[in-house]
Enzyme design. Structure first.
Site, short mmCIF file in Angstrom:
data_model
loop_
_atom_site.label_atom_id
_atom_site.label_comp_id
_atom_site.label_asym_id
_atom_site.label_seq_id
_atom_site.Cartn_x
_atom_site.Cartn_y
_atom_site.Cartn_z
N ASP A 106 0.91 -0.79 0.04
CA ASP A 106 0.36 0.13 0.13
C ASP A 106 1.10 1.30 0.22
O ASP A 106 1.77 1.50 0.78
CB ASP A 106 -0.79 0.18 1.34
CG ASP A 106 -1.85 1.41 1.77
OD1 ASP A 106 -3.33 0.82 0.48
OD2 ASP A 106 -1.04 2.10 2.06
N TYR A 111 2.40 9.66 -0.06
CA TYR A 111 4.10 8.95 -0.03
C TYR A 111 5.62 9.21 0.16
O TYR A 111 6.68 8.85 0.54
CB TYR A 111 3.86 7.40 0.26
CG TYR A 111 2.46 7.33 1.21
CD1 TYR A 111 1.70 8.39 1.78
CD2 TYR A 111 2.03 5.21 1.29
CE1 TYR A 111 0.61 7.46 2.42
CE2 TYR A 111 0.57 5.39 1.62
CZ TYR A 111 -0.06 6.30 2.63
OH TYR A 111 -1.01 6.32 3.20
#
Length: 364
Positions: A106, A111
């Site tokens: 994930d 990110y």
């Protein structure tokens, strides 16, 4: 020896019953009818998503999406903050997770680890279609959905993602437009916009799905309120709603709503950080089952029919996280009783806002 959770819907016998295999105190399957399950609030959730004891490894069950695709119930969260050096190191611990048996990673545009995830999969030399990968549309790209998915694909070196999520319901403005914010850690630097709305964004997400660049689309941080607003215009029901979820924030109503709409719930911050892992009741149960507090909490999630994406850089803990005990129904209820509607990850700042929105706007 810790027994792995194996959940399945019965194909025959008592109508709408659920079977749990490998119960710690019995060699027999434990069966509950739906009314019995509903009396156990922790179990009155998304069992319909669980396939008949199909395992990606000896320990990780597969959950069924409304697209017909399967997603491993336990994935590896690949967020590591905003330090570029830490982001580059994600490849190393994503690789150890793949070697341990993980087949669900994930990540997200925000990110900054999409490249590391792609590099880990290639270094492990496993076919792309054997690893389920999720990424997310950042909150300042709603007007650039097609460009953003291409950026995410190019970063990872992929032709498609298995799941593409709208990371947050609100659209936000950054000083440099589609680039990264000047100070990503400053919540006051985030300005929420009135448009495009998430209904507008979802229409573009549906086009991404039709293009094949994502094989399923979903949302993150959506509530019953925002899901109802989304479904007024949606042609495609979200496959997943990824939310903060842990014993201190059990979200029973939202889980039940998502079950009714055939939306799988995935838990982020699934262990609730140390504040939940240090809970005395959780640790009493960990001693009872001879496992860690993290394993107890993750077993609770999987027992509710949710997917989880805990982050761990440690090879030993990664292995622990896919080797879970089977909790008794009574212990599931005990953990659910810890609910206090407490957010430990995304919660209001001193101005009463979460990334530009109030709790009321989120529907929290």
């Amino acid at each position: 020896m810790v027994k792995a959770i194996k959940l399945s819907a019965l194909s025959g016998g008592r109508k709408n019953a659920i079977r749990t295999s490998g119960h710690e105190n019995s060699d027999m399957d434990v069966r509950y009818t739906v009314p019995e399950i509903r009396t156990l609030s922790c179990l009155a959730t998304t069992f319909s998503f669980i396939e008949t004891v199909t395992m990606t490894t000896p320990f990780v069950p597969l959950l069924k999406l409304n697209t017909g695709a399967s997603i491993p119930a336990i994935g590896l969260g690949c967020f590591t903050g905003h330090d570029d050096e830490k982001r580059r190191k994600v490849k190393d611990w994503a690789l150890t997770a793949l070697k341990a048996g993980y087949r669900h990673l994930d990540t997200a545009w925000m990110y900054g680890t999409e490249k590391a995830v792609g590099d880990a999969i290639r270094e492990f030399d496993i076919p792309r279609d054997e690893v389920f990968v999720t990424t997310k549309l950042p909150w300042h790209h709603p007007g650039y959905v097609h460009e953003s998915i291409d950026e995410s694909l190019n970063s990872a070196g992929f032709d498609y993602y298995d799941l593409y999520l709208v990371h947050f319901p609100q659209a936000c403005e950054y000083p440099e437009g589609r680039g990264r914010p000047l100070d990503p850690d400053d919540p006051y630097a985030i300005k929420a916009l009135d448009s495009p709305t998430f209904n507008d964004t979802w229409a573009d997400m549906e086009k991404v799905l039709a293009s094949g660049k994502a094989r399923a689309i979903g949302v993150s941080n959506f509530s019953i309120k925002t899901l109802e607003q989304l479904l007024k215009t949606a042609n495609v029901v979200p496959a997943v709603n990824q939310i903060e979820l842990h014993p201190y924030l059990a979200q029973n109503d939202l889980l039940e709503y998502c079950k009714e709409k055939d939306i799988l719930v995935t838990a982020y911050t699934p262990t609730g950080y140390e504040i939940v892992r240090n809970d005395p009741i959780v640790n009493q149960l960990a001693s009872k089952y001879n496992v860690t507090a993290t394993q107890i909490i993750l077993a609770w999630h999987v027992g509710r029919g949710c997917a989880v994406v805990p982050k761990s850089e440690n090879e030993g803990r990664q292995k622990e996280n896919i080797n879970l005990p089977t909790l008794s129904a009574e212990d599931m209820v005990i953990i659910s009783s810890l609910d206090r509607n407490q957010r430990v990850c995304n919660f209001p700042n001193e101005l009463g806002k979460i990334y530009g929105w109030t709790p009321e706007q989120f529907g929290w």
